[in-house]
Motif scaffolding. Structure first.
Motif, PDB file in Angstrom:
ATOM      1  N   SER A 257       0.837  -1.196   0.000  1.00 55.12           N
ATOM      2  CA  SER A 257       0.000   0.000   0.000  1.00 55.12           C
ATOM      3  C   SER A 257       0.872   1.245   0.000  1.00 55.12           C
ATOM      4  CB  SER A 257      -0.907   0.016   1.229  1.00 55.12           C
ATOM      5  OG  SER A 257      -1.604   1.238   1.338  1.00 55.12           O
ATOM      6  N   ARG A 258       0.349   2.316  -0.583  1.00 57.17           N
ATOM      7  CA  ARG A 258       1.036   3.593  -0.538  1.00 57.17           C
ATOM      8  C   ARG A 258       0.620   4.420   0.681  1.00 57.17           C
ATOM      9  NH1 ARG A 258       5.286   4.550  -3.854  1.00 57.17           N
ATOM     10  NH2 ARG A 258       4.639   6.680  -4.325  1.00 57.17           N
ATOM     11  N   ARG A 259      -0.287   3.872   1.475  1.00 57.47           N
ATOM     12  CA  ARG A 259      -0.654   4.537   2.719  1.00 57.47           C
ATOM     13  C   ARG A 259       0.525   4.506   3.686  1.00 57.47           C
ATOM     14  NH1 ARG A 259      -6.266   4.723   3.593  1.00 57.47           N
ATOM     15  NH2 ARG A 259      -6.034   4.398   5.821  1.00 57.47           N
ATOM     16  N   GLY A 260       0.619   5.535   4.521  1.00 53.70           N
ATOM     17  CA  GLY A 260       1.717   5.612   5.474  1.00 53.70           C
ATOM     18  C   GLY A 260       1.738   4.432   6.438  1.00 53.70           C
ATOM     19  N   ILE A 272      -3.163  -7.008   9.721  1.00 52.44           N
ATOM     20  CA  ILE A 272      -2.079  -6.052   9.873  1.00 52.44           C
ATOM     21  C   ILE A 272      -2.664  -4.675  10.181  1.00 52.44           C
ATOM     22  CG2 ILE A 272      -0.184  -4.859   8.694  1.00 52.44           C
ATOM     23  CD1 ILE A 272       0.494  -7.750   9.355  1.00 52.44           C
ATOM     24  N   TRP A 273      -2.135  -4.041  11.226  1.00 52.26           N
ATOM     25  CA  TRP A 273      -2.575  -2.709  11.632  1.00 52.26           C
ATOM     26  C   TRP A 273      -1.439  -1.718  11.405  1.00 52.26           C
ATOM     27  CZ3 TRP A 273      -7.303  -1.668  14.454  1.00 52.26           C
ATOM     28  CH2 TRP A 273      -8.070  -2.819  14.721  1.00 52.26           C
ATOM     29  N   THR A 274      -1.789  -0.520  10.966  1.00 53.63           N
ATOM     30  CA  THR A 274      -0.784   0.518  10.774  1.00 53.63           C
ATOM     31  C   THR A 274      -1.319   1.869  11.255  1.00 53.63           C
ATOM     32  OG1 THR A 274      -1.534   1.132   8.537  1.00 53.63           O
ATOM     33  CG2 THR A 274       0.127  -0.625   8.705  1.00 53.63           C
ATOM     34  N   THR A 275      -0.396   2.756  11.561  1.00 50.96           N
ATOM     35  CA  THR A 275      -0.705   4.176  11.647  1.00 50.96           C
ATOM     36  C   THR A 275       0.175   4.872  10.617  1.00 50.96           C
ATOM     37  OG1 THR A 275       0.977   4.536  13.365  1.00 50.96           O
ATOM     38  CG2 THR A 275      -1.293   4.149  14.101  1.00 50.96           C
ATOM     39  N   GLY A 276      -0.303   5.978  10.082  1.00 48.49           N
ATOM     40  CA  GLY A 276       0.511   6.702   9.113  1.00 48.49           C
ATOM     41  C   GLY A 276      -0.287   7.752   8.379  1.00 48.49           C
ATOM     42  N   LEU A 285      -5.454   5.349  11.743  1.00 48.95           N
ATOM     43  CA  LEU A 285      -5.240   3.987  12.241  1.00 48.95           C
ATOM     44  C   LEU A 285      -5.992   3.076  11.292  1.00 48.95           C
ATOM     45  CD1 LEU A 285      -4.417   1.881  14.472  1.00 48.95           C
ATOM     46  CD2 LEU A 285      -6.652   2.349  15.511  1.00 48.95           C
ATOM     47  N   SER A 286      -5.281   2.154  10.643  1.00 51.86           N
ATOM     48  CA  SER A 286      -5.876   1.320   9.599  1.00 51.86           C
ATOM     49  C   SER A 286      -5.660  -0.162   9.893  1.00 51.86           C
ATOM     50  CB  SER A 286      -5.250   1.649   8.233  1.00 51.86           C
ATOM     51  OG  SER A 286      -5.344   3.030   7.951  1.00 51.86           O
ATOM     52  N   ARG A 287      -6.616  -0.974   9.440  1.00 50.08           N
ATOM     53  CA  ARG A 287      -6.514  -2.435   9.582  1.00 50.08           C
ATOM     54  C   ARG A 287      -6.619  -3.080   8.206  1.00 50.08           C
ATOM     55  NH1 ARG A 287     -11.116  -4.065  12.769  1.00 50.08           N
ATOM     56  NH2 ARG A 287     -12.214  -4.186  10.780  1.00 50.08           N
ATOM     57  N   TYR A 288      -5.619  -3.885   7.854  1.00 50.82           N
ATOM     58  CA  TYR A 288      -5.617  -4.651   6.607  1.00 50.82           C
ATOM     59  C   TYR A 288      -6.132  -6.047   6.909  1.00 50.82           C
ATOM     60  CZ  TYR A 288      -2.615  -0.976   4.649  1.00 50.82           C
ATOM     61  OH  TYR A 288      -2.098   0.223   4.211  1.00 50.82           O
ATOM     62  N   ASP A 289      -7.244  -6.403   6.259  1.00 49.67           N
ATOM     63  CA  ASP A 289      -7.893  -7.684   6.531  1.00 49.67           C
ATOM     64  C   ASP A 289      -7.006  -8.844   6.099  1.00 49.67           C
ATOM     65  OD1 ASP A 289      -9.859  -9.989   5.414  1.00 49.67           O
ATOM     66  OD2 ASP A 289     -10.748  -8.976   7.136  1.00 49.67           O
ATOM     67  N   VAL A 300      -8.807  -2.424   3.269  1.00 48.04           N
ATOM     68  CA  VAL A 300      -8.310  -1.613   4.380  1.00 48.04           C
ATOM     69  C   VAL A 300      -9.489  -0.971   5.091  1.00 48.04           C
ATOM     70  CG1 VAL A 300      -6.764   0.233   5.095  1.00 48.04           C
ATOM     71  CG2 VAL A 300      -6.244  -1.084   3.031  1.00 48.04           C
ATOM     72  N   THR A 301      -9.572  -1.161   6.391  1.00 41.20           N
ATOM     73  CA  THR A 301     -10.605  -0.509   7.189  1.00 41.20           C
ATOM     74  C   THR A 301      -9.958   0.609   7.988  1.00 41.20           C
ATOM     75  OG1 THR A 301     -11.844  -2.561   7.402  1.00 41.20           O
ATOM     76  CG2 THR A 301     -12.374  -0.803   8.955  1.00 41.20           C
TER      77      THR A 301
END
Length: 348
Positions: A257-260, A272-276, A285-289, A300-301
């Motif tokens: 993903s190009r998301r941070g 997978i969870w990310t912040t960015g 705050l994002s969650r990749y299923d 991505v949620t």
């Protein structure tokens, strides 16, 4: 509100300074805290019952308590209330906290070295460069499989500190984080510089001018300014750089993903969870299923987004709740609601 979004273009800009530190803790008067608060605001924040300044990292203690490293203090949350465990230490800017396998509690500060509370005790020992540790600033604490404690490129083996530099073969003097994977490789992220790997199976003990590998994508470009590295249950390495979220399966690098991806964790379900940074500069705050992780455009949620400030390190607690730091305190997401402990408001 939660919304599902495919991978989006982002610009990842988040800069700080980085550096790398036995004596009883003296009462300090350090003002280089970089909090942006006045002295009166600092005193008010230090007396708060909850973290109200920037929270860089959230960890879990062996007894299940939540440990929170904020700019103006390190807090312990026992499920009912917060306790500032650093109320006797004045004004270091705390970035990280870790309870090691022996029960020692370590604190990392940006401007005043590192601190250790030995297991079973209530006071801190203070380590700085002047004490021979080589550490003036630490942004990350990591315990490797041998029980060594790392602060960037400085390592504590239980007896003494050693700081590694380019003289020892390191490609950078600006190391800020590392990961030891299941094969024993050490992955290092550097401030504004390239990520590199050290394989002890091939090179033996780290240092002494040994060989480090700077990995590159299929276009021949190295991964620059990496802020987070994890290994998932399958042995894949996930990390975030200036071009978003990446996955490495041992052979191929995939730009997921190009998301941070300032911070990354894998939860118990394999998500997978990310912040960015996302969109036009806001943070999320994002969650990749986990069911779509290997699709070209994984689902991505977006759990929470903000237009100003930043969302920082993430923790999945033993009860499955997700904790994350922010510019103004700490949040908890239980799967349905987000709790902002500073304002005590619950957002649906």
């Amino acid at each position: 509100m939660m919304k599902c979004i495919p991978g989006l273009l982002f610009i990842f800009i988040f800069c700080t300074s980085c550096g790398q530190n036995q004596t009883s803790v003296p009462k300090q008067n350090i003002r280089n805290h970089r909090t942006g608060l006045s002295e009166s605001q600092l005193k008010e924040a230090a007396g708060s019952k909850v973290p109200v300044s920037m929270v860089r990292n959230v960890r879990q203690a062996k007894n299940g308590d939540i440990l929170i490293a904020s700019y103006i203090g390190v807090y312990r949350y026992d499920g009912t209330s917060f306790t500032n465990i650093t109320s006797t230490i004045e004004w270091p800017t705390f970035w990280d906290v870790l309870e090691d396998r022996k029960g020692n509690l370590w604190l990392a500060s940006q401007d005043s070295g590192v601190y250790r509370m030995p297991a079973g005790q209530t006071g801190f020992k203070h380590f700085t460069a002047k004490d021979g540790s080589g550490i003036n600033s630490a942004l990350h604490i990591y315990e490797d499989r041998s029980g060594n404690i790392w602060f960037g490129s400085s390592r504590y083996d239980g007896k003494s500190f050693r700081s590694f530099t380019t003289k020892d073969g390191f490609p950078s003097n600006s190391i800020r984080l590392l990961l030891e994977d299941k094969t024993g490789k050490l992955w290092f992220g550097a401030q504004g510089e390239n990520m590199f790997v050290y394989d002890a199976r091939l090179n033996g003990e780290i240092g002494q001018g040994k060989t480090f590998t700077v990995l590159k994508n299929k276009e021949g470009k190295a991964f620059n300014n990496v802020w987070s590295i994890i290994e998932d249950r399958k042995g894949n390495i996930w990390f975030g750089d200036n071009n978003g979220l990446w996955r490495y399966d041992g052979r191929t690098f995939t730009n997921v993903s190009r998301r941070g991806a300032y911070a990354i964790i894998e939860d118990k379900k394999g998500n997978i969870w990310t912040t960015g940074i996302v969109n036009a500069g806001g943070w999320a705050l994002s969650r990749y299923d986990q069911k779509s992780l290997y699709d070209k455009n994984p689902t991505v949620t977006e759990i929470m987004s903000i237009k100003e400030g930043a969302l920082l390190r993430i923790l999945e607690a033993n009860d499955g709740s997700i904790w994350f730091g922010a510019m103004n305190g700490v949040y908890r997401y239980d799967g349905n609601t987000i709790t902002d402990f500073k304002s005590k408001e619950v957002q649906k």
